[in-house]
Write an enzyme that holds these catalytic residues in place. Structure first.
Site, short mmCIF file in Angstrom:
data_model
loop_
_atom_site.label_atom_id
_atom_site.label_comp_id
_atom_site.label_asym_id
_atom_site.label_seq_id
_atom_site.Cartn_x
_atom_site.Cartn_y
_atom_site.Cartn_z
N THR A 82 34.03 10.73 -14.86
CA THR A 82 33.12 11.85 -15.08
C THR A 82 33.71 12.94 -15.97
O THR A 82 33.02 13.55 -16.77
CB THR A 82 32.72 12.45 -13.70
OG1 THR A 82 32.17 11.41 -12.90
CG2 THR A 82 31.70 13.55 -13.85
N THR A 158 37.11 9.73 -10.13
CA THR A 158 37.71 10.16 -8.87
C THR A 158 37.69 9.08 -7.79
O THR A 158 38.47 9.14 -6.85
CB THR A 158 36.98 11.41 -8.32
OG1 THR A 158 35.59 11.12 -8.18
CG2 THR A 158 37.17 12.59 -9.25
N ASP A 159 36.83 8.07 -7.92
CA ASP A 159 36.71 7.06 -6.86
C ASP A 159 38.05 6.42 -6.50
O ASP A 159 38.37 6.27 -5.34
CB ASP A 159 35.75 5.95 -7.29
CG ASP A 159 34.31 6.22 -6.86
OD1 ASP A 159 33.93 7.40 -6.81
OD2 ASP A 159 33.59 5.25 -6.54
N LYS A 235 41.14 10.83 -1.53
CA LYS A 235 39.82 11.44 -1.70
C LYS A 235 39.15 11.46 -0.34
O LYS A 235 38.85 10.42 0.22
CB LYS A 235 38.99 10.64 -2.71
CG LYS A 235 37.63 11.27 -3.00
CD LYS A 235 36.87 10.56 -4.13
CE LYS A 235 35.52 11.23 -4.36
NZ LYS A 235 34.76 10.59 -5.45
#
Lengths: 410, 410
Positions: A82, A158-159, A235
């Protein structure tokens, strides 16, 4: 008539008594994708849409930014995600095309604090990250440091960013900061975190740090980013900007925003303390088995022939007793087993209860307080770089990259 | 000569420059088990032990406690675990034999606030819990409530207590409090939490609550226990007494200690609000697949023929793109897939990125903000009690037992 909808049209959607507005993107099998004014895309039946206007949004202006050659050099290695995305303002679609000028245009403040080199390694959604790309990534970072970069920024979805930061932590010893950064919300959303995260990442990349870290929003406000050790971070929220958290120990420090003042805790490894060194072999035949009540030991057959398995057990590190015989068999056939806990916090201890002692007897190694994900990439690295299983077992018990904290004395 | 060691002897252990004292228990294949004065057992080579004395510890006195018949009735259903354990003070071994008088002797304060009936359902380490035992457990609780219990306490090992509390939450609708309680540290350790947790569980069982909850230490102090909804709680630390945490919402309330004052939040379901109802069918062929980078889609074959699979995906609910075709196949063959996130916190949303939309296209149901473990037991229950897959899909999207929080409006 909504059949005449064109990409870019402004539409109103009415569904189950709920009304919203957005930009029409496309329809597939009767389901239309609409970019809401909040920035999110939703899928709705095309029948629910009414055209209310045409898109007036224009392409943003691209300005060439001259870089100042007296500033320190940061290399940006991009993998996609992203933060590296460009928004097509006509369709609302998020793409990840990326050049140095793109990121400098998106975050103009960067050019005032450093010069940048850009390496586009790949352009993937991070759920498609693989061990093979981790190897390319570690080599690219290595080569940039060797070529004189005073700090590295890795832009990443970020996953799986925490998995990748951990993987690079084992493959690469670095004298300069290697900063993973991402964005939880794309640049077209008012609440986007891409600018602040990018600026703070640059602050960390120029700091006196000397290890692999993740830099992301430290709170729900826009006041600072937290610096997390690559082997202790996870995360912990699907959408919050401060989703990344250090587990089981303290963060390494903070970068204030907008001042970019870096504060490091005493435990942070400093710039120059470690010599540049790359050892990027990985054994890819490793996996995580997440235990649940009623899980059949037969399920383990999916990992038959694997070189290493991380068990994410319950509590202090347990599985059902009926797993023990199967683990013993696979261990005898050459699979290395490491126990971690699905509690995520706290240390595995398989010497308290019978099940644990039997697991140790079957050959399972206690993973101390390593996160399951970190234990996975460590096992890949350890099995890729050991001469024999005994050496691998020994290395799994050692702290190699800050991935386990010191056990308190008996 | 340490060959003459007898069970119960006091020994000194010297290993790698570290010295400790404890009680000798037994030796198997050269490895001795020693119960340390801290209460923990360790395994050490027998050679490292020196006998320093004989055990002077005596059996604790058992006192018959008369129950007062004018007090309200609580039924204790025991499944085993640390809280229901009796310590053999000669060997230091922890066993789980249990009668009502045992728990009343261990926690004498209980007899001052209620009468107790005891049901010994099973006596297992909770890592061996199964869906079949959940069914027996739900029925036993149902029968006790029907027989007049004004509250239920379920003593349970902490490893899988959250799974079991969630399972019972779907199987049983209850007008009275059903309180799961455990102990992180056995009764022979100075820091044991068994007395306080047991007393607070009784406090909650007598309160105005009317749902299935977990009651455990709320902080590292001994000042209160937290009341967690059975479908929102997770064991988040391997060893801390306050390991249990409500995820993604507020706790239901607290029980102060030692006053046992119960404070409930407005969201807690009250006593009598729900009629007693049991529906205990479960489809056991359900599992959790925890995704990791590089995971082969072939791994899914371990769950071939399963009726339901919970995916613990990355971020907003993703897996590698190469999983999608396989999921589509298995979905066509009758497997119900539900997406949850390994972030644990936050809501799954598969309409933001391409991978998510493709997963939805393959038939995957969004698990909203359900914990993966809770989604698993819900899926077992839903598939066990639905007339057809469409009804099952619909039920998975509905909040049945407080397992999902309300989605905020667009």
């Amino acid at each position: 008539m909504n059949e005449k909808l064109e990409t870019g049209d402004i539409v109103r959607c009415t569904l189950k008594g709920c009304t919203c507005e957005g930009t029409y993107i496309a329809t597939r099998e009767g389901m239309a994708t609409v970019k809401l004014t909040s920035g999110y895309n939703i899928g709705v039946p095309q029948d629910a849409l009414t055209k209310t206007g045409s898109s007036e949004m224009a392409e943003p202006q691209i300005t060439e930014i001259r870089q100042k050659s007296d500033l320190p050099l940061i290399s940006i290695v991009s993998t996609g995600g992203t933060i590296a995305s460009k928004i097509d303002y006509r369709t609302g679609a998020v793409t990840s095309q990326f050049r140095a000028s793109d990121i400098l245009n998106a975050i103009p403040g960067l050019a005032t604090i450093a010069q940048f080199r850009a390496v586009q390694l790949c352009n993937i959604l991070s759920e498609n990250m693989t061990p093979a790309i981790w190897q390319q990534l570690a080599r690219a970072i290595h080569d940039e440091i060797k070529a004189g970069a005073q700090g590295i920024i890795v832009t990443h979805g970020t996953d799986t960013m925490a998995y990748s930061a951990a993987a690079v932590s084992f493959m690469l010893k670095t004298p300069v900061p290697v900063v993973f950064v991402g964005s939880q919300r794309s640049a077209d959303r008012p609440s986007s975190d891409n600018v602040m995260n990018g600026m703070c990442a640059a602050g960390a990349a120029l700091s006196t740090l000397g290890e692999v870290v993740v830099v992301m929003h430290g709170s729900t406000s826009d006041d600072f980013c937290a610096i997390h050790r690559g082997t202790r971070v996870r995360k912990m929220h699907t959408s919050r900007r401060d989703a990344f958290q250090t587990i089981g120990t303290e963060t390494l420090g903070t970068v204030s925003y907008p001042a970019l003042e870096v504060t490091l805790n005493s435990g942070a490894v400093r710039r120059g303390a470690t010599e540049l060194f790359l050892k990027e072999k990985l054994e890819e035949k490793c996996g995580i088995v997440w235990y649940y009540p009623g899980m059949s030991p037969d399920t383990l057959s999916a990992w038959n022939g694997y070189k290493g398995i991380i068990l994410a057990g319950t509590g202090l590190g347990h599985s059902g007793t009926d797993f023990i015989a199967r683990i013993k068999e696979m261990h005898a056939a050459g699979t290395v087993f490491v126990m971690t806990s699905q509690c995520l916090n706290g240390r595995v201890c398989d010497r308290v209860y019978d099940t644990g002692r039997d697991l140790l007897g079957a050959g399972v190694i206690e993973g101390e307080d390593m996160l399951p994900e970190v234990a996975l990439v460590k096992l890949m690295w350890v099995l890729g770089n050991s001469k024999n299983p005994d050496e691998a077992r020994e290395l799994m018990k050692q702290d190699l990259a800050g991935e386990m904290t010191r056990r308190s004395r008996v």
